[in-house]
Write a protein that holds these residues in place. Structure first.
Motif, PDB file in Angstrom:
ATOM      1  N   ARG A   1     -36.077  48.911  54.474  1.00  0.00           N
ATOM      2  CA  ARG A   1     -37.342  48.311  54.996  1.00  0.00           C
ATOM      3  C   ARG A   1     -37.607  47.198  56.074  1.00  0.00           C
ATOM      4  O   ARG A   1     -37.509  46.451  57.008  1.00  0.00           O
ATOM      5  CB  ARG A   1     -37.936  48.043  54.259  1.00  0.00           C
TER       6      ARG A   1
ATOM      7  N   SER B   1     -33.987  48.287  45.420  1.00  0.00           N
ATOM      8  CA  SER B   1     -32.989  47.023  45.953  1.00  0.00           C
ATOM      9  C   SER B   1     -32.776  47.688  47.579  1.00  0.00           C
ATOM     10  O   SER B   1     -32.999  47.025  48.508  1.00  0.00           O
ATOM     11  CB  SER B   1     -31.964  46.464  45.385  1.00  0.00           C
TER      12      SER B   1
ATOM     13  N   MET C   1     -35.669  48.288  49.450  1.00  0.00           N
ATOM     14  CA  MET C   1     -36.240  46.327  50.537  1.00  0.00           C
ATOM     15  C   MET C   1     -34.769  45.937  51.347  1.00  0.00           C
ATOM     16  O   MET C   1     -36.113  46.502  52.197  1.00  0.00           O
ATOM     17  CB  MET C   1     -36.616  45.377  49.237  1.00  0.00           C
ATOM     18  N   SER C   2     -34.181  46.435  51.389  1.00  0.00           N
ATOM     19  CA  SER C   2     -33.149  45.910  52.167  1.00  0.00           C
ATOM     20  C   SER C   2     -33.025  47.098  53.463  1.00  0.00           C
ATOM     21  O   SER C   2     -33.345  47.202  55.006  1.00  0.00           O
ATOM     22  CB  SER C   2     -31.406  46.809  51.904  1.00  0.00           C
TER      23      SER C   2
END
Length: 98
Positions: free
Chosen positions: A91, A85, A88-89
């Protein structure tokens, strides 16, 4: 700006200052290193579940499918979920800034 984001997400600077890291427990760690103004390298360190084909590591869908189907503990799965999580945040934030 990236440093402020990393601090707010709970990352700490390594002892030698080469990278920022966040430890999720269960041998799961996310490392972020900046090589230059627009170059950021993100590395996910985790125990490799048995049964993962090394050739599938380039395909994120296959890695996630292998992790879900492997016999890992609930705690390790939770650590991986939090790390992915944050990955992804990060990126998304980096691509919005660039």
């Amino acid at each position: 700006m990236l440093i402020n984001v990393l601090k707010s997400m709970g990352f700490r600077r390594s002892d030698n200052g080469d990278y920022w890291f966040k430890d999720y427990g269960n041998n799961v760690m996310l490392k972020v290193a900046s090589q230059g103004l627009n170059e950021v390298e993100i590395e996910l360190d985790m125990p490799m579940p048995t049964g993962i084909n090394p050739q599938s590591l380039g395909n994120p869908e296959e890695v996630i499918k292998s992790i879900i189907n492997s016999p890992i503990t609930k705690d390790l799965l939770q650590s991986l979920l939090h790390a992915l999580s944050d990955l992804m945040s990060l990126r998304m934030i980096i691509s919005m800034v660039n």
